[in-house]
Design a protein around this motif. Structure first.
Motif, PDB file in Angstrom:
ATOM      1  N   GLY A   5       0.817  -1.216   0.000  1.00 60.30           N
ATOM      2  CA  GLY A   5       0.000   0.000   0.000  1.00 60.30           C
ATOM      3  C   GLY A   5       0.844   1.257   0.000  1.00 60.30           C
ATOM      4  O   GLY A   5       2.044   1.213  -0.292  1.00 60.30           O
ATOM      5  N   GLY A   6       0.214   2.389   0.329  1.00 63.60           N
ATOM      6  CA  GLY A   6       0.914   3.665   0.369  1.00 63.60           C
ATOM      7  C   GLY A   6       1.288   4.163  -1.011  1.00 63.60           C
ATOM      8  O   GLY A   6       0.779   3.679  -2.028  1.00 63.60           O
ATOM      9  N   SER A   7       2.215   5.126  -1.049  1.00 66.25           N
ATOM     10  CA  SER A   7       2.557   5.757  -2.324  1.00 66.25           C
ATOM     11  C   SER A   7       3.383   4.826  -3.211  1.00 66.25           C
ATOM     12  O   SER A   7       3.362   4.959  -4.433  1.00 66.25           O
ATOM     13  N   ALA A  38       1.377   3.324  -5.895  1.00 62.70           N
ATOM     14  CA  ALA A  38       1.139   4.206  -7.045  1.00 62.70           C
ATOM     15  C   ALA A  38       2.376   4.284  -7.935  1.00 62.70           C
ATOM     16  O   ALA A  38       2.268   4.306  -9.164  1.00 62.70           O
ATOM     17  N   SER A  84      -4.019   2.348  -0.142  1.00 61.77           N
ATOM     18  CA  SER A  84      -3.438   2.083  -1.453  1.00 61.77           C
ATOM     19  C   SER A  84      -3.637   3.326  -2.310  1.00 61.77           C
ATOM     20  O   SER A  84      -4.692   3.947  -2.267  1.00 61.77           O
ATOM     21  N   GLU A  85      -2.616   3.663  -3.096  1.00 57.40           N
ATOM     22  CA  GLU A  85      -2.707   4.876  -3.910  1.00 57.40           C
ATOM     23  C   GLU A  85      -2.523   4.577  -5.391  1.00 57.40           C
ATOM     24  O   GLU A  85      -1.846   3.623  -5.760  1.00 57.40           O
ATOM     25  N   ALA A  86      -3.138   5.419  -6.224  1.00 56.92           N
ATOM     26  CA  ALA A  86      -2.926   5.357  -7.671  1.00 56.92           C
ATOM     27  C   ALA A  86      -3.083   6.767  -8.221  1.00 56.92           C
ATOM     28  O   ALA A  86      -3.881   7.549  -7.698  1.00 56.92           O
ATOM     29  N   SER A  87      -2.300   7.106  -9.257  1.00 58.59           N
ATOM     30  CA  SER A  87      -2.413   8.452  -9.812  1.00 58.59           C
ATOM     31  C   SER A  87      -3.629   8.532 -10.723  1.00 58.59           C
ATOM     32  O   SER A  87      -3.993   7.561 -11.391  1.00 58.59           O
ATOM     33  N   ASN A 118      -2.330  11.635  -5.260  1.00 62.57           N
ATOM     34  CA  ASN A 118      -2.880  10.371  -5.746  1.00 62.57           C
ATOM     35  C   ASN A 118      -4.274  10.126  -5.166  1.00 62.57           C
ATOM     36  O   ASN A 118      -4.595  10.605  -4.082  1.00 62.57           O
ATOM     37  N   SER A 119      -5.069   9.347  -5.870  1.00 61.33           N
ATOM     38  CA  SER A 119      -6.338   8.883  -5.324  1.00 61.33           C
ATOM     39  C   SER A 119      -6.045   7.746  -4.359  1.00 61.33           C
ATOM     40  O   SER A 119      -5.196   6.907  -4.637  1.00 61.33           O
ATOM     41  N   GLU A 120      -6.762   7.723  -3.239  1.00 58.72           N
ATOM     42  CA  GLU A 120      -6.499   6.696  -2.235  1.00 58.72           C
ATOM     43  C   GLU A 120      -7.748   5.877  -1.931  1.00 58.72           C
ATOM     44  O   GLU A 120      -8.868   6.363  -2.062  1.00 58.72           O
ATOM     45  N   ALA A 121      -7.515   4.618  -1.527  1.00 63.68           N
ATOM     46  CA  ALA A 121      -8.601   3.757  -1.041  1.00 63.68           C
ATOM     47  C   ALA A 121      -8.011   2.809  -0.011  1.00 63.68           C
ATOM     48  O   ALA A 121      -6.855   2.406  -0.131  1.00 63.68           O
ATOM     49  N   GLN A 171      -7.331  -0.671   1.944  1.00 63.78           N
ATOM     50  CA  GLN A 171      -7.290  -2.075   1.542  1.00 63.78           C
ATOM     51  C   GLN A 171      -8.520  -2.811   2.040  1.00 63.78           C
ATOM     52  O   GLN A 171      -9.039  -3.704   1.374  1.00 63.78           O
ATOM     53  N   LEU A 219     -11.202  -2.198  -0.432  1.00 63.69           N
ATOM     54  CA  LEU A 219     -10.946  -2.841  -1.726  1.00 63.69           C
ATOM     55  C   LEU A 219     -11.074  -4.362  -1.624  1.00 63.69           C
ATOM     56  O   LEU A 219     -11.641  -5.010  -2.498  1.00 63.69           O
TER      57      LEU A 219
END
Lengths: 359, 359
Positions: free
Chosen positions: A227-229, A232, A255-258, B254-257, B259, B262
């Motif tokens: 998880g975390g950056s 991403a 958890s991150e995603a751009s 970043n977009s976060e969620a 765990q 998810l």
């Protein structure tokens, strides 16, 4: 039931979520139809057990309950049904999904189809983590085949599951880019697992290397328990259309995603849960799958263990586990009187010899 | 071509991504078959234009190019084709998807089917942001119907798109929980949009209120252009199985969620991109859809504007826009000589009277 089975047993009992479990003398449970009674040798502390004890796991059982989702032992009685009967006397790895009689006790009860018979060459220690992690890895492999990925990224690469992922995928012809965060872990995976692709996320060239390697190998799927950056960063350096499957939360961060990846690059981030995948698999398929696993516990599906604890020291065991998660799993043992170290160096050496990755 | 069209025109020209655009005198482009030539009145600065100028937008055109993805004006010539011919003399809102002759010029060229005719009652200012945001909102609504959500969460609720989302969804019977971060924005949406559900993310009870409201209304879809940890907080307070669609990146994070959401709660976080949705919609469907939009520019699809800039002051316009994004859109005007404020209070009043949300 066999005359050898006593009337009562020692068992840990959880009476309220979030409160300490109690070691009690309670009646040995009676298996119902299609269930079996197992004399437990070892039961690991899994992250899911810790969540369950706190009351934060997704499936909540009725209290009071004996916790412990998995373990190893010998089937000593059946509640009826041909398959359960055929297991009597067999050494097994077990998963206790629904029954209130879990593995943190001298005896546990579970569905006969949630037992995997293990050969004599596999120790009870090595069979103790026989279902949760190995089945997770097998289901991940099925997912990867479905997504038609030629290679995957695995983070963290040096954890118990990470190492199983590496061995199982490599043995099945799918390349694995292992992500670790310390140089010792790079050395460990190269030496003990003979791993070809290990990237250190603390390395200044990490992103550039990952970008090139993921494109070269076609790594369009990643499995992430951190998880975390970093999550991403990894997705950002994978090819367009790639997917990250989240299966854990070691960093304790989201958890991150751009947005750029999610919106314009058609990349995805999703949860991956063994139980969901089990539901999509037929009972028969699961049965044959589990038969295959028994022979892998000494090599492909081998787990590293750190210590054994007696049942009454579970509190201390949890504390040690949370502080030393990468050192190996903790086993609870109903017959242990004191804490002892587990030396699994021999298992690892044996393992390294047997696995010849097809790269 | 009509004799009124000059041989040359003023146009902004981008010769290298990331470098300043130049105001040049270049030949007026000739539309090809199915294309039309539009005399441009106004063209907004959209986030996608800014990305395009930097070279970071997903679709890259061949250089040199005149930027400006959308605008308003009058069709003055057709390159052939019945529909293009029928548009000559019509007031239109346009989207320039592929052509190198964008809207930051006296004349632009685009496909005839990317023009929406607008009634006389709609000013050229109000028609200038006629495609990107309104079509995004329409596609979001289609997505919501597909997911069978009874209500949605919109963050940020007070932006140009946020307000369009509120009006369009409400007018179509879907409830909207608007998320804002300041009390003034709560007041604004309650007063100007007559909004029933506005939650302030800075409020100490925000999470509790959102949790109750999303369950009560059945808000299983959210649209998020903010990102960061707020994105995870919102998803965490939605019912199990909910989905967040990411369409922007205002927080630059970043977009976060989590765990837990998810993996165990079967919640999802995905990208939402107009272009992807347009591809899934038939040309005919898009055509009829766009015909509906023309009449909505004064009310449901009204945009707030802050300032007009002449073409040669685009650098200054970009700086102002980036600093004052919530004040309203910036319009570039080929005929403007100096910067001027736009008072759209009248539009908003008119708008508030015309919309009677069905709640």
């Amino acid at each position: 039931m066999s005359p050898k089975i006593p009337k009562t047993m020692k068992a840990l009992v959880l009476e309220e979520f979030g409160k300490p479990v109690q070691l009690k003398e309670i009646p040995v449970p009676k298996p119902r139809y299609n269930e079996v009674l197992i004399k437990i040798e070892y039961a690991p502390l899994n992250p899911m057990d810790l969540s369950f004890l706190k009351g934060s796991y997704s499936s909540v059982k009725k209290l009071p309950v004996t916790p412990g989702f998995e373990g190893s032992g010998t089937v000593v009685a059946s509640g009826g049904g041909l398959y359960g009967w055929s297991l009597i006397g067999k050494r097994v790895a077990v998963y206790v999904q629904r029954s209130p009689h879990g593995c943190y006790a001298e005896y546990a009860v579970t569905n006969a189809f949630q037992c995997i018979t293990v050969p004599e060459t596999v120790s009870f220690e090595n069979a103790a983590s026989g279902l949760v992690n190995p089945l997770t890895v097998v289901m991940m492999h099925k997912k990867t085949l479905k997504k038609k990925a030629k290679a995957i990224i695995s983070n963290p690469g040096a954890s118990a599951v990470g190492r199983m992922i590496y061995r199982y995928f490599t043995a099945n012809g799918i390349k694995v880019i292992n992500i670790v965060r310390r140089q010792e872990q790079v050395d460990l995976l190269k030496k003990e697992e003979n791993a070809e692709y290990v990237l250190n996320s603390s390395d200044p060239n990490f992103q550039k290397d990952l970008n090139q390697l993921s494109k070269k190998l076609g790594a369009t799927v990643s499995f992430d328990a951190v998880g975390g950056s970093l999550c991403a960063v990894i997705l950002n350096n994978m090819p367009d259309g790639s997917s990250t499957y989240v299966y854990g939360n070691l960093s304790m961060k989201n958890s991150e995603a751009s947005q750029n990846d999610l919106i314009f690059k058609h990349k995805k981030i999703k949860g991956f849960w063994l139980v969901d995948w089990m539901k999509k698999t037929s009972v028969l398929e699961n049965y044959f799958l589990s038969k295959k696993l028994g022979s892998m516990y000494n090599n492909i599906m081998a787990t590293s263990f750190a210590r054994k604890y007696p049942l009454n020291q579970i509190e201390e065991a949890c504390r040690f586990y949370l502080k030393n998660m990468t050192e190996g799993k903790i086993l609870l043992s109903p017959s242990a009187i004191e804490i002892s170290e587990i030396n699994d160096k021999k298992i690892n050496e044996q393992c390294a010899q047997q696995i010849q990755p097809r790269l």
